[in-house]
Scaffold this motif. Sequence first.
Motif, PDB file in Angstrom:
ATOM      1  N   ASP A 123       0.828  -1.214   0.000  1.00 27.36           N
ATOM      2  CA  ASP A 123       0.000   0.000   0.000  1.00 27.36           C
ATOM      3  C   ASP A 123       0.860   1.261   0.000  1.00 27.36           C
ATOM      4  OD1 ASP A 123      -2.504   1.210  -0.157  1.00 27.36           O
ATOM      5  OD2 ASP A 123      -2.616   1.490   2.016  1.00 27.36           O
ATOM      6  N   ARG A 124       1.917   1.268  -0.826  1.00 29.39           N
ATOM      7  CA  ARG A 124       2.817   2.420  -0.913  1.00 29.39           C
ATOM      8  C   ARG A 124       2.917   3.008  -2.315  1.00 29.39           C
ATOM      9  NH1 ARG A 124       8.432   1.041   0.384  1.00 29.39           N
ATOM     10  NH2 ARG A 124       7.930  -0.628  -1.019  1.00 29.39           N
ATOM     11  N   LEU A 125       2.093   2.559  -3.257  1.00 30.14           N
ATOM     12  CA  LEU A 125       2.173   3.067  -4.626  1.00 30.14           C
ATOM     13  C   LEU A 125       1.434   4.398  -4.724  1.00 30.14           C
ATOM     14  CD1 LEU A 125       3.209   2.278  -7.511  1.00 30.14           C
ATOM     15  CD2 LEU A 125       0.869   1.580  -7.981  1.00 30.14           C
ATOM     16  N   PRO A 126       2.134   5.485  -5.086  1.00 30.81           N
ATOM     17  CA  PRO A 126       1.466   6.772  -5.230  1.00 30.81           C
ATOM     18  C   PRO A 126       0.561   6.791  -6.463  1.00 30.81           C
ATOM     19  CG  PRO A 126       3.763   6.954  -5.879  1.00 30.81           C
ATOM     20  CD  PRO A 126       3.573   5.570  -5.349  1.00 30.81           C
ATOM     21  N   ALA A 127      -0.280   7.821  -6.562  1.00 22.09           N
ATOM     22  CA  ALA A 127      -1.197   7.926  -7.700  1.00 22.09           C
ATOM     23  C   ALA A 127      -0.445   8.130  -9.008  1.00 22.09           C
ATOM     24  CB  ALA A 127      -2.178   9.068  -7.476  1.00 22.09           C
ATOM     25  N   THR A 128       0.660   8.854  -8.973  1.00 23.89           N
ATOM     26  CA  THR A 128       1.506   9.034 -10.160  1.00 23.89           C
ATOM     27  C   THR A 128       2.963   8.966  -9.714  1.00 23.89           C
ATOM     28  OG1 THR A 128       1.592  11.446  -9.935  1.00 23.89           O
ATOM     29  CG2 THR A 128      -0.157  10.550 -11.334  1.00 23.89           C
ATOM     30  N   GLY A 129       3.821   8.624 -10.657  1.00 25.27           N
ATOM     31  CA  GLY A 129       5.235   8.560 -10.330  1.00 25.27           C
ATOM     32  C   GLY A 129       6.069   8.134 -11.517  1.00 25.27           C
ATOM     33  N   THR A 130       7.366   8.027 -11.280  1.00 17.89           N
ATOM     34  CA  THR A 130       8.294   7.590 -12.317  1.00 17.89           C
ATOM     35  C   THR A 130       9.234   6.529 -11.747  1.00 17.89           C
ATOM     36  OG1 THR A 130       9.910   9.311 -11.796  1.00 17.89           O
ATOM     37  CG2 THR A 130       8.304   9.823 -13.512  1.00 17.89           C
ATOM     38  N   ILE A 131       9.673   5.675 -12.638  1.00 16.83           N
ATOM     39  CA  ILE A 131      10.673   4.663 -12.311  1.00 16.83           C
ATOM     40  C   ILE A 131      11.788   4.844 -13.327  1.00 16.83           C
ATOM     41  CG2 ILE A 131      11.158   2.209 -12.068  1.00 16.83           C
ATOM     42  CD1 ILE A 131       8.092   1.834 -11.630  1.00 16.83           C
ATOM     43  N   ASP A 132      12.977   5.148 -12.844  1.00 17.89           N
ATOM     44  CA  ASP A 132      14.105   5.414 -13.735  1.00 17.89           C
ATOM     45  C   ASP A 132      14.937   4.156 -13.945  1.00 17.89           C
ATOM     46  OD1 ASP A 132      13.610   8.178 -14.136  1.00 17.89           O
ATOM     47  OD2 ASP A 132      14.427   8.595 -12.156  1.00 17.89           O
ATOM     48  N   PHE A 133      15.366   3.980 -15.195  1.00 18.72           N
ATOM     49  CA  PHE A 133      16.245   2.888 -15.573  1.00 18.72           C
ATOM     50  C   PHE A 133      17.463   3.482 -16.273  1.00 18.72           C
ATOM     51  CE2 PHE A 133      12.029   0.927 -15.471  1.00 18.72           C
ATOM     52  CZ  PHE A 133      12.282  -0.179 -14.676  1.00 18.72           C
ATOM     53  N   LYS A 134      18.422   2.647 -16.554  1.00 16.73           N
ATOM     54  CA  LYS A 134      19.663   3.097 -17.185  1.00 16.73           C
ATOM     55  C   LYS A 134      19.401   3.715 -18.565  1.00 16.73           C
ATOM     56  CE  LYS A 134      24.190   1.424 -18.647  1.00 16.73           C
ATOM     57  NZ  LYS A 134      25.070   0.250 -18.750  1.00 16.73           N
ATOM     58  N   ASN A 135      18.530   3.097 -19.352  1.00 13.23           N
ATOM     59  CA  ASN A 135      18.292   3.546 -20.726  1.00 13.23           C
ATOM     60  C   ASN A 135      16.883   4.059 -20.968  1.00 13.23           C
ATOM     61  OD1 ASN A 135      20.914   2.928 -21.733  1.00 13.23           O
ATOM     62  ND2 ASN A 135      20.352   0.775 -21.711  1.00 13.23           N
ATOM     63  N   GLY A 136      16.179   4.447 -19.923  1.00 13.79           N
ATOM     64  CA  GLY A 136      14.826   4.946 -20.119  1.00 13.79           C
ATOM     65  C   GLY A 136      14.123   5.249 -18.812  1.00 13.79           C
ATOM     66  N   THR A 137      12.894   5.712 -18.956  1.00 15.21           N
ATOM     67  CA  THR A 137      12.075   6.091 -17.812  1.00 15.21           C
ATOM     68  C   THR A 137      10.654   5.582 -18.030  1.00 15.21           C
ATOM     69  OG1 THR A 137      13.370   8.100 -17.507  1.00 15.21           O
ATOM     70  CG2 THR A 137      11.234   8.034 -16.447  1.00 15.21           C
ATOM     71  N   VAL A 138      10.060   5.074 -16.962  1.00 16.42           N
ATOM     72  CA  VAL A 138       8.664   4.660 -16.996  1.00 16.42           C
ATOM     73  C   VAL A 138       7.881   5.582 -16.069  1.00 16.42           C
ATOM     74  CG1 VAL A 138       7.028   2.826 -16.457  1.00 16.42           C
ATOM     75  CG2 VAL A 138       9.230   2.248 -17.467  1.00 16.42           C
ATOM     76  N   THR A 139       6.849   6.209 -16.602  1.00 20.96           N
ATOM     77  CA  THR A 139       5.927   6.986 -15.773  1.00 20.96           C
ATOM     78  C   THR A 139       4.652   6.161 -15.614  1.00 20.96           C
ATOM     79  OG1 THR A 139       5.029   8.153 -17.697  1.00 20.96           O
ATOM     80  CG2 THR A 139       6.836   9.213 -16.511  1.00 20.96           C
ATOM     81  N   PHE A 140       3.996   6.314 -14.478  1.00 22.75           N
ATOM     82  CA  PHE A 140       2.766   5.553 -14.261  1.00 22.75           C
ATOM     83  C   PHE A 140       1.710   6.435 -13.617  1.00 22.75           C
ATOM     84  CE2 PHE A 140       5.352   4.879 -10.475  1.00 22.75           C
ATOM     85  CZ  PHE A 140       4.456   5.119  -9.451  1.00 22.75           C
TER      86      PHE A 140
END
Length: 107
Positions: free
Chosen positions: A46-63
């Motif tokens: 129960d720690r997932l925010p409503a929006t956010g980003t996950i950074d990787f070496k060669n890209g970014t995922v927004t959710f």
Amino acid sequence: MSLFLLTVTEQYVAEKRFAKETKAIRLQEYYMLCSIKQAESMMIADRLPATGTIDFKNGTVTFNRTSLSEKMEEITFTLKLKSGEKAIGTGRYDKQLGRMVKWIERN
């Protein structure tokens, strides 16, 4: 002889292009899978925010997280690789089961 070299060169270029595209597709799939697993574990805690980003070496995922009902959440993932490729995927998280139950990917 020159026709043979031209044919071999064209085949080499096509294979290099195919290898590059395959690498990008596999990287997209890997980053999406990692993002889904990370979001799933954060939902369990129960720690997932409503929006956010996950950074990787060669890209970014927004959710973006959206509540569909008391038992179901929808999370939309947008992947942008540094090489310019983009992918969008949507997952449905069942709160009772504590896991993702559906995945739809659009490119």
